[in-house]
Design an enzyme around this catalytic site. Structure first.
Site, mmCIF file in Angstrom:
data_model
loop_
_atom_site.group_PDB
_atom_site.id
_atom_site.type_symbol
_atom_site.label_atom_id
_atom_site.label_comp_id
_atom_site.label_asym_id
_atom_site.label_seq_id
_atom_site.Cartn_x
_atom_site.Cartn_y
_atom_site.Cartn_z
ATOM 1 N N GLU A 91 -2.050 1.945 -11.170
ATOM 2 C CA GLU A 91 -2.979 2.086 -10.059
ATOM 3 C C GLU A 91 -2.517 3.117 -9.044
ATOM 4 O O GLU A 91 -1.325 3.350 -8.847
ATOM 5 C CB GLU A 91 -3.157 0.749 -9.356
ATOM 6 N N CYS A 104 -0.887 6.410 -2.404
ATOM 7 C CA CYS A 104 0.245 5.671 -2.968
ATOM 8 C C CYS A 104 0.205 5.838 -4.486
ATOM 9 O O CYS A 104 -0.776 5.468 -5.135
ATOM 10 C CB CYS A 104 0.134 4.202 -2.567
ATOM 11 N N CYS A 111 7.873 -2.303 -14.392
ATOM 12 C CA CYS A 111 9.133 -2.000 -13.705
ATOM 13 C C CYS A 111 10.203 -2.933 -14.240
ATOM 14 O O CYS A 111 9.945 -4.108 -14.499
ATOM 15 C CB CYS A 111 8.988 -2.193 -12.196
ATOM 16 N N CYS A 115 12.269 -7.557 -9.039
ATOM 17 C CA CYS A 115 12.355 -8.143 -7.695
ATOM 18 C C CYS A 115 11.526 -9.430 -7.705
ATOM 19 O O CYS A 115 10.426 -9.461 -8.255
ATOM 20 C CB CYS A 115 11.834 -7.162 -6.650
ATOM 21 N N CYS A 118 7.747 -9.620 -6.500
ATOM 22 C CA CYS A 118 6.872 -8.499 -6.861
ATOM 23 C C CYS A 118 6.156 -8.780 -8.174
ATOM 24 O O CYS A 118 6.795 -9.124 -9.173
ATOM 25 C CB CYS A 118 7.702 -7.226 -6.976
ATOM 26 N N SER A 196 10.077 5.833 -2.243
ATOM 27 C CA SER A 196 10.552 4.501 -1.888
ATOM 28 C C SER A 196 11.341 3.926 -3.057
ATOM 29 O O SER A 196 10.846 3.862 -4.181
ATOM 30 C CB SER A 196 9.347 3.609 -1.578
ATOM 31 N N CYS A 338 -0.288 -3.981 -0.410
ATOM 32 C CA CYS A 338 1.040 -3.888 -0.990
ATOM 33 C C CYS A 338 1.415 -5.195 -1.671
ATOM 34 O O CYS A 338 1.282 -6.260 -1.100
ATOM 35 C CB CYS A 338 2.042 -3.579 0.117
HETATM 36 S S1 SF4 Z 1 9.434 -4.116 -5.775
HETATM 37 FE FE1 SF4 Z 1 11.093 -4.131 -7.319
HETATM 38 S S2 SF4 Z 1 10.156 -4.908 -9.229
HETATM 39 FE FE2 SF4 Z 1 8.479 -4.288 -7.821
HETATM 40 S S3 SF4 Z 1 7.972 -2.167 -8.405
HETATM 41 FE FE3 SF4 Z 1 9.448 -2.068 -6.712
HETATM 42 S S4 SF4 Z 1 11.484 -1.961 -7.708
HETATM 43 FE FE4 SF4 Z 1 10.014 -2.648 -9.253
#
Ligand code: SF4
Length: 361
Positions: A91, A104, A111, A115, A118, A196, A338
């Site tokens: 996205e 963004c 990923c 985390c 997330c 980021s 977010c």
């Molecule tokens: S918050 Fe952590 S798990 Fe989520 S996209 Fe970012 S680095 Fe990856």
């Protein structure tokens, strides 16, 4: 097989033009047509001969990921769901504000960093996006927003803050950011492109040498014990090492501060004591702290901190002399806020998937 020119920088385009027996200045012309004008049809490149345009059409293409969904929220936030093949989607989100427009951009399908708060982390990692897929998000958004970047620019800022850890896809992200910065392409200032990261320390150092842009770091906790839980990469690169990398980065960066992102999780990291601990922790790093109200998604064990807790946390930081802001929640009605990007994405990295999958910091 044709070459997709959308991801080639000026030097690579010069090489491509040389292969066609063309002069180097053609590379700049191509960049301007592709990225300034948003053209994907060689016949529209009217400052090139008909013969050359036909040769280009035979040997090259200009293509971005296919749009699966294009949704606009009541507050103007716009979200594109893009097909990146083999059942995966990413996205891109545009956030209009009074004096700027921020795009963004995602850097990976999924990923690997997991985390705990997330939804992308829950989804697992599929693959790195190519340069074409990364810059293609900016190209598509510019075209969709209806104005070329040479006129009044709808996109003034880019944040590499969507799905994925950008420093884990270093080469492709840097190549795409170089196109963002190139005056013949998008001409964005380094200060207006932000990367980021969850804290890949060697990547931060490499970025400072290769392509310094504004830096945001997902901190989310005031000590290693809690950060180990929330951002597991902390076990490899603990906070002290991360803050030292931030200081090194600042000596090369276009901005004189780092932005620390801090997601507000009720009863987990939002107490006044933790705010004081955070203030003491970062006092030697020139920074701004961005407090992000958490966006819950199905199956996650966290709740968003209440407004009083967020205000108290911010006040403690400000009393300690820090600059702290609370991120305004945008695009709630289209799940573009977010931490809740993407919706009905087919993902093959996990057997089960939640209806809301995505990022991020
Ligand atoms: S918050 Fe952590 S798990 Fe989520 S996209 Fe970012 S680095 Fe990856």
């Amino acid at each position: 097989m044709t070459v997709n020119l959308i991801g080639l920088d000026q030097e690579a385009l010069r090489g491509f033009c040389a292969g066609l027996g063309e002069k180097p200045y053609r590379a700049r012309q191509l960049l301007r047509w592709i990225h300034h004008a948003g053209v994907d049809d060689f016949s529209a490149m009217t400052d090139m001969s008909r013969v050359l345009r036909e040769r280009l059409a035979q040997s090259a293409s200009i293509g971005a990921p296919r749009v699966l969904h294009d949704t606009t929220a009541a507050d103007g936030t716009r979200k594109w769901l893009l097909d990146v093949g083999t059942g995966n989607a990413i996205e891109t989100v545009f956030i209009p504000e009074t004096n700027r427009g921020t795009l963004c951009i995602s850097s990976q399908a999924g990923c690997a960093l997991e985390c705990s708060f997330c939804s992308t982390g829950k989804q697992g990692f599929n693959r790195n996006l190519t340069v074409e897929e990364i810059i293609g998000q900016l190209w598509l958004a510019n075209r969709s927003l209806g104005r070329g970047v040479t006129e009044e620019r709808p996109i003034s800022n880019v944040v590499m803050m969507g799905m994925g850890e950008p420093l884990a896809n270093f080469e492709n992200v840097v190549a795409a950011m170089r196109l963002m910065l190139d005056d013949s392409a998008y001409g964005l200032s380094r200060r207006r492109v932000t990367l980021s990261t969850a804290g890949l320390v060697p990547g931060i150092d490499r970025l400072g040498d290769a392509c310094p842009v504004a830096l945001a770091v997902s901190l989310h906790a005031p000590n290693d014990a809690l950060r180990d839980e929330l951002v597991p990469i902390n076990r490899k690169y603990p906070i002290r090492e991360l803050l030292a990398a931030c200081l090194r980065y600042l000596s090369k960066a276009p901005r004189d501060f780092v932005t620390f992102e801090y997601v507000m999780l009720e009863g987990v990291n939002d107490s006044a004591d933790q705010a004081r601990e955070l203030a003491a922790l970062v006092r030697e790093v020139p920074c701004k702290i961005n407090l992000i109200p958490f966006n819950p998604f199905p199956g996650v064990g966290y709740r968003r901190s209440g407004p009083e807790a967020i205000a108290r946390f911010r006040d403690v930081l400000m009393q300690a002399g820090l600059v702290a802001t609370v991120r305004k929640t945008r695009g709630d009605d289209i799940a573009a806020a977010c931490g809740q990007l993407a919706g009905r994405v087919q993902d093959r990295t996990r057997r089960t998937r939640s209806p809301q999958q995505e990022p991020s910091r």
